[in-house]
Design a protein around this motif. Structure first.
Motif, PDB file in Angstrom:
ATOM      1  N   PHE A   1       0.827  -1.207   0.000  1.00 37.50           N
ATOM      2  CA  PHE A   1       0.000   0.000   0.000  1.00 37.50           C
ATOM      3  C   PHE A   1       0.862   1.258   0.000  1.00 37.50           C
ATOM      4  N   THR A   2       1.856   1.280   0.869  1.00 36.11           N
ATOM      5  CA  THR A   2       2.822   2.375   0.933  1.00 36.11           C
ATOM      6  C   THR A   2       4.202   1.755   1.115  1.00 36.11           C
ATOM      7  N   GLY A   3       5.199   2.590   1.256  1.00 33.50           N
ATOM      8  CA  GLY A   3       6.540   2.074   1.460  1.00 33.50           C
ATOM      9  C   GLY A   3       6.696   1.332   2.775  1.00 33.50           C
ATOM     10  N   ASN A   4       5.794   1.601   3.739  1.00 29.83           N
ATOM     11  CA  ASN A   4       5.903   0.989   5.064  1.00 29.83           C
ATOM     12  C   ASN A   4       4.766   0.029   5.407  1.00 29.83           C
ATOM     13  N   LEU A   5       3.861  -0.241   4.485  1.00 28.74           N
ATOM     14  CA  LEU A   5       2.719  -1.110   4.768  1.00 28.74           C
ATOM     15  C   LEU A   5       2.519  -2.081   3.613  1.00 28.74           C
ATOM     16  N   GLN A   6       2.591  -3.371   3.912  1.00 32.08           N
ATOM     17  CA  GLN A   6       2.373  -4.380   2.874  1.00 32.08           C
ATOM     18  C   GLN A   6       1.493  -5.499   3.410  1.00 32.08           C
ATOM     19  N   THR A   7       0.791  -6.158   2.500  1.00 31.21           N
ATOM     20  CA  THR A   7      -0.081  -7.275   2.860  1.00 31.21           C
ATOM     21  C   THR A   7       0.276  -8.492   2.016  1.00 31.21           C
ATOM     22  N   ASN A   8      -0.089  -9.650   2.544  1.00 31.92           N
ATOM     23  CA  ASN A   8       0.145 -10.915   1.867  1.00 31.92           C
ATOM     24  C   ASN A   8      -1.046 -11.814   2.180  1.00 31.92           C
ATOM     25  N   ILE A   9      -1.706 -12.325   1.151  1.00 33.98           N
ATOM     26  CA  ILE A   9      -2.844 -13.234   1.320  1.00 33.98           C
ATOM     27  C   ILE A   9      -2.547 -14.502   0.527  1.00 33.98           C
ATOM     28  N   ASN A  10      -2.647 -15.648   1.180  1.00 33.64           N
ATOM     29  CA  ASN A  10      -2.400 -16.952   0.545  1.00 33.64           C
ATOM     30  C   ASN A  10      -3.625 -17.835   0.723  1.00 33.64           C
ATOM     31  N   TYR A  11      -4.095 -18.408  -0.365  1.00 37.72           N
ATOM     32  CA  TYR A  11      -5.200 -19.372  -0.326  1.00 37.72           C
ATOM     33  C   TYR A  11      -4.740 -20.633  -1.038  1.00 37.72           C
TER      34      TYR A  11
END
Length: 86
Positions: A54-64
């Protein structure tokens, strides 16, 4: 396998795998290591992974992941993670 890039901020990946094990008789016991955990019959495994920043300091990871082995039931697994860097 299909991988898509999301505007240099993330990645979306799909994978699908099909394995079929055939035997002449049901009386043979085949070791787990040889079959890689698959059961006799058709085995399906599918995976979806989403990585997004999302930004340089916020990331997400979703695994299905889902799997159908032999004549068993479908097993679904979902994992989501968000990381903030300070």
């Amino acid at each position: 396998r299909l991988t898509l890039s999301l505007l240099e901020k993330g990645r979306l990946r799909f994978e699908f795998e099909r394995t079929e094990l055939l035997v002449n008789t049901n009386q043979n016991i085949i070791p787990f290591e040889i079959t890689n955990g698959n059961l006799i019959g058709k085995n399906y495994i599918w995976r979806t992974n989403i990585d997004y920043r999302f930004t340089g300091n916020l990331q997400t990871n979703i695994n299905y992941s889902g799997r159908l082995q032999g004549k068993g039931k479908v097993i679904n697994t979902l994992r989501a993670e968000a990381r903030a860097y300070f």
